[in-house]
Scaffold this active site. Sequence first.
Site, PDB file in Angstrom:
ATOM      1  N   LYS A  21     158.896  68.126  30.676  1.00 45.60           N
ATOM      2  CA  LYS A  21     157.886  68.814  31.491  1.00 45.60           C
ATOM      3  C   LYS A  21     158.042  68.506  32.978  1.00 45.60           C
ATOM      4  CE  LYS A  21     154.178  66.780  29.900  1.00 45.60           C
ATOM      5  NZ  LYS A  21     154.707  65.866  28.878  1.00 45.60           N
ATOM      6  N   ARG A  73     145.025  66.361  28.893  1.00 50.69           N
ATOM      7  CA  ARG A  73     145.657  65.681  27.764  1.00 50.69           C
ATOM      8  C   ARG A  73     144.668  65.495  26.612  1.00 50.69           C
ATOM      9  NH1 ARG A  73     150.014  62.933  30.690  1.00 50.69           N
ATOM     10  NH2 ARG A  73     151.368  61.746  29.333  1.00 50.69           N
ATOM     11  N   ARG A  95     165.410  57.586  29.592  1.00 45.56           N
ATOM     12  CA  ARG A  95     164.545  57.423  30.751  1.00 45.56           C
ATOM     13  C   ARG A  95     164.208  55.946  30.979  1.00 45.56           C
ATOM     14  NH1 ARG A  95     159.336  61.134  30.892  1.00 45.56           N
ATOM     15  NH2 ARG A  95     158.293  59.509  29.749  1.00 45.56           N
ATOM     16  N   ARG A 143     160.627  52.289  33.289  1.00 43.85           N
ATOM     17  CA  ARG A 143     159.174  52.455  33.129  1.00 43.85           C
ATOM     18  C   ARG A 143     158.695  51.621  31.952  1.00 43.85           C
ATOM     19  NH1 ARG A 143     157.243  58.627  33.335  1.00 43.85           N
ATOM     20  NH2 ARG A 143     155.785  57.762  31.833  1.00 43.85           N
ATOM     21  N   ARG A 165     152.921  56.385  22.207  1.00 44.09           N
ATOM     22  CA  ARG A 165     152.642  57.535  23.081  1.00 44.09           C
ATOM     23  C   ARG A 165     152.784  58.842  22.321  1.00 44.09           C
ATOM     24  NH1 ARG A 165     156.076  57.772  27.815  1.00 44.09           N
ATOM     25  NH2 ARG A 165     154.398  58.816  28.918  1.00 44.09           N
TER      26      ARG A 165
HETATM   27  P1  AMP Z   1     153.107  60.729  32.172  1.00 38.11           P
HETATM   28  O1  AMP Z   1     153.861  60.321  33.387  1.00 38.11           O
HETATM   29  O2  AMP Z   1     152.497  62.105  32.274  1.00 38.11           O
HETATM   30  O3  AMP Z   1     153.904  60.553  30.913  1.00 38.11           O
HETATM   31  O4  AMP Z   1     151.857  59.732  32.060  1.00 38.11           O
HETATM   32  C1  AMP Z   1     152.041  58.335  31.909  1.00 38.11           C
HETATM   33  C2  AMP Z   1     150.773  57.703  31.387  1.00 38.11           C
HETATM   34  O5  AMP Z   1     149.702  57.906  32.328  1.00 38.11           O
HETATM   35  C3  AMP Z   1     150.244  58.251  30.072  1.00 38.11           C
HETATM   36  O6  AMP Z   1     150.870  57.678  28.955  1.00 38.11           O
HETATM   37  C4  AMP Z   1     148.776  57.857  30.165  1.00 38.11           C
HETATM   38  O7  AMP Z   1     148.586  56.484  29.927  1.00 38.11           O
HETATM   39  C5  AMP Z   1     148.479  58.109  31.629  1.00 38.11           C
HETATM   40  N1  AMP Z   1     148.042  59.512  31.858  1.00 38.11           N
HETATM   41  C6  AMP Z   1     148.712  60.487  32.536  1.00 38.11           C
HETATM   42  N2  AMP Z   1     148.012  61.633  32.537  1.00 38.11           N
HETATM   43  C7  AMP Z   1     146.872  61.393  31.853  1.00 38.11           C
HETATM   44  C8  AMP Z   1     145.747  62.185  31.492  1.00 38.11           C
HETATM   45  N3  AMP Z   1     145.653  63.477  31.829  1.00 38.11           N
HETATM   46  N4  AMP Z   1     144.758  61.575  30.777  1.00 38.11           N
HETATM   47  C9  AMP Z   1     144.815  60.280  30.430  1.00 38.11           C
HETATM   48  N5  AMP Z   1     145.852  59.483  30.712  1.00 38.11           N
HETATM   49  C10 AMP Z   1     146.878  60.020  31.429  1.00 38.11           C
END
Ligand code: AMP
Length: 187
Positions: free
Chosen positions: A15, A90, A129, A135, A146
């Site tokens: 994404k 989410r 990644r 990360r 996740r």
């Molecule tokens: P991402 O970079 O989008 O994979 O997000 C990394 C982490 O940030 C996720 O695993 C969540 O812990 C947190 N996170 C990101 N976006 C959201 C969201 N919309 N709601 C809740 N937690 C989020």
Amino acid sequence: MRAIYIFLGPPGAGKGTQAKKFSADQGIAHISTGDMLRASMQAGTEQGNQIKAIVDSGNLVSDDVVIDLIRDRISKADCENGFLLDGFPRTVPQAQALKQLLLESDEKLASAILFEVDEIELLARLSGRRDAEQRADDAEETQRKRIDVYHAQTAPLIAYYSEIGKLKRIDSNGTVEEVYEKLREVI
Ligand code: AMP
């Protein structure tokens, strides 16, 4: 009328990469709640440290926190032509909050695009990644968590957007270029 898109899909579906290309081509803002949360984690504040503990465990940060971030972010000048939400909503309550925000400004979502990837490919991408970006939330034991959280809390959004006729599906198994081509075809 602003062009408003949501990119949906499991962690590792590509994404973020597609969102960067697409938002640049369309001249709209790329809004990643993950990036915004990582920025606040780096600030080292008390709230940042609390967020870090949740993110590193593979769980979701509370709806209130991310909804506040989004409400503020979409009112910024760079969202004038539109914006692409990458990683938000989410959960169903987040989707409802977004619906309310758009109602208040008399705006409509263009579409929610779902990036679908085979689970084996997904795990391979997340490992790649982890090596490239270091990360903490891509650690092996957190990956499974996740993906489970995605199925339990985020996947219900597929039905949510499908029922209101906004969902578009993309097979995200190919190369970055192949997937981008498919994206351009459905938009
Ligand atoms: P991402 O970079 O989008 O994979 O997000 C990394 C982490 O940030 C996720 O695993 C969540 O812990 C947190 N996170 C990101 N976006 C959201 C969201 N919309 N709601 C809740 N937690 C989020």
